[in-house]
Write an enzyme that holds these catalytic residues in place. Structure first.
Site, PDB file in Angstrom:
ATOM      1  N   GLU A  66       0.828  -1.198   0.000  1.00 41.29           N
ATOM      2  CA  GLU A  66       0.000   0.000   0.000  1.00 41.29           C
ATOM      3  C   GLU A  66       0.866   1.253   0.000  1.00 41.29           C
ATOM      4  O   GLU A  66       2.078   1.191   0.223  1.00 41.29           O
ATOM      5  CB  GLU A  66      -0.938  -0.013   1.220  1.00 41.29           C
ATOM      6  N   GLU A 123      -1.227 -10.107  -6.244  1.00 41.10           N
ATOM      7  CA  GLU A 123      -1.224 -10.905  -7.469  1.00 41.10           C
ATOM      8  C   GLU A 123      -0.324 -10.289  -8.544  1.00 41.10           C
ATOM      9  O   GLU A 123       0.426 -10.983  -9.214  1.00 41.10           O
ATOM     10  CB  GLU A 123      -2.649 -11.030  -8.032  1.00 41.10           C
TER      11      GLU A 123
HETATM   12 ZN    ZN Z   1      -5.597  -6.710  -7.744  1.00 36.33          ZN
END
Ligand code: ZN
Length: 130
Positions: A44, A55
């Site tokens: 983040e 991912e």
């Molecule tokens: Zn994503």
């Protein structure tokens, strides 16, 4: 590779997630066709749109190491079930439109599906998707 080992790899990555804003830690383990496993965690940022999902971190790490063909993706999280977001579905479809995906939440509840089921008509530059 056994699903259990891929899930362990996803959990390891999940523990490394940088998620100070949401607290939602996600890990991913992407297995290549030649048996390598690439891990990713969400990263983040205080400028939220710069955040990258686990991912895509795993996918980009794999591509950086020369991998282009994938067997399976496992995604884990410390809360609700981590279905891949639309951006990750599109990014993965570039390389593995039929990729089997397993998502597992903190309670160990698992769901399995294919990328094609989640994103039946990915964007294709200059053409229609199949
Ligand atoms: Zn994503």
């Amino acid at each position: 590779m056994e699903l259990r080992r891929l899930e362990q790899a996803a959990r390891e990555a999940q523990d490394k997630a940088y998620a100070p804003y949401s607290g939602y830690q996600v890990g991913a383990a992407l297995e290549t066709d030649d048996g390598r496993v690439f891990q990713g965690c969400n990263v983040e940022n205080s400028s939220f749109s710069v955040t990258c999902c686990a991912e895509r971190v795993a996918l980009f790490a794999a591509v950086t190491e020369g991998a282009r063909a994938f067997k399976r993706l496992v995604v884990s999280a410390n809360g609700r079930t981590p279905y891949p977001c639309g951006a990750c579905r599109q990014a993965l479809s570039e390389f593995a439109p039929g990729l089997p995906i397993t998502v597992v939440n903190d309670d160990g509840e698992k769901h399995e599906f294919t990328l094609g089921g989640l994103l039946p008509h990915p964007f294709l530059f200059g053409g229609e998707s199949a």
